[in-house]
Scaffold this motif. Structure first.
Motif, mmCIF file in Angstrom:
data_model
loop_
_atom_site.group_PDB
_atom_site.id
_atom_site.type_symbol
_atom_site.label_atom_id
_atom_site.label_comp_id
_atom_site.label_asym_id
_atom_site.label_seq_id
_atom_site.Cartn_x
_atom_site.Cartn_y
_atom_site.Cartn_z
ATOM 1 N N PRO A 20 32.190 -1.917 -14.890
ATOM 2 C CA PRO A 20 32.309 -0.896 -13.858
ATOM 3 C C PRO A 20 31.751 -1.389 -12.525
ATOM 4 N N LEU A 46 37.715 -1.623 -19.007
ATOM 5 C CA LEU A 46 37.374 -1.281 -17.622
ATOM 6 C C LEU A 46 38.151 -2.168 -16.666
ATOM 7 N N ASP A 92 36.097 2.419 -14.028
ATOM 8 C CA ASP A 92 34.900 2.958 -14.671
ATOM 9 C C ASP A 92 35.185 3.568 -16.044
ATOM 10 N N SER A 137 35.507 5.728 -6.699
ATOM 11 C CA SER A 137 35.691 6.290 -8.031
ATOM 12 C C SER A 137 36.407 7.634 -7.927
ATOM 13 N N SER A 189 29.803 -1.124 -8.953
ATOM 14 C CA SER A 189 28.773 -0.402 -8.216
ATOM 15 C C SER A 189 28.013 -1.406 -7.356
#
Length: 214
Positions: A156, A130, A60, A88, A158
């Motif tokens: 990132p 990243l 991230d 994270s 998610s």
């Protein structure tokens, strides 16, 4: 693995145990003999064989080490399809799989994504600063029976995906190849872009995907 979890400039030790369903963190400097009871931090889960395979990196871009851990017996998507959880950092704030910010699941029965015989890796394939998540699945039948498969999700991270619907996918193109058994990255052709390497446990071959072709 040896990585600086708490950013103090000293290497720390990450140890995953699928048998116990935990990931243990030992903060450096490390001396003498240790047991799991000596761990400074641990991450636990009831997901099947959580911690069987682990990887660390920064996906991230906040400069804090993040963690990925496999649970190959996870069966909610497919029986023993497996799942990889991404967390994270800071790792000191994590407790269980409920803290994961991203998951990648296998969708073939007994694919066992996240097992110790298939690799997980975090590295920056697209050079955007990243870390990206690479997940090998040597028992995947994507593209052919026992072909093996590698799923890549770009950082990132998610949300949730199946390995077949990750941002990028690699296969060997031959039945029974079993790629994804091992993973590594490096610049093999000197063009400044990371290339992906994978071993193939059934046909005893190595495979390379050039960064310029991804």
């Amino acid at each position: 693995g040896d990585v600086d979890i708490n950013g103090d400039g000293v290497g720390d030790l990450l140890l995953g145990s699928g048998e116990l369903g935990q990931v243990f963190v030992f903060l450096g400097p490390i001396t003498g003999s240790l047991t799991t009871a000596d761990a400074d931090l641990n991450l636990t889960s009831t997901a099947g064989r959580f911690g069987d395979e682990i990887a660390a990196g920064d996906f991230d871009g906040d400069g804090v080490i993040d963690l990925a851990a496999g649970a190959p017996y996870y069966s909610s998507v497919a029986h023993y399809g497996g799942r990889v959880y991404a967390f994270s950092g800071p790792i000191s704030a994590l407790n269980s799989e409920a803290d994961a910010v991203f998951t990648m699941s296998g969708n073939d029965a007994e694919e066992m994504v996240g097992r110790s015989f298939s690799d997980i890796l975090i590295d920056d394939l697209d050079a955007d600063g990243l870390g990206d998540l690479l997940v090998g699945s040597r028992d995947s039948s994507t593209g052919g029976n026992g072909n093996g498969h590698i799923g890549v999700q770009l950082g990132p991270l998610s949300g949730a995906v199946d390995i077949d619907t990750a941002d990028q996918n690699f296969s060997s193109g031959s039945n029974g190849g079993g790629i994804g058994n091992t993973l590594a990255t490096g610049d093999v052709d000197g063009d400044g872009q990371l290339d992906v390497f994978s071993g193939s446990w059934e046909d005893n071959q190595g495979h390379i995907w050039l960064g310029s072709q991804m």
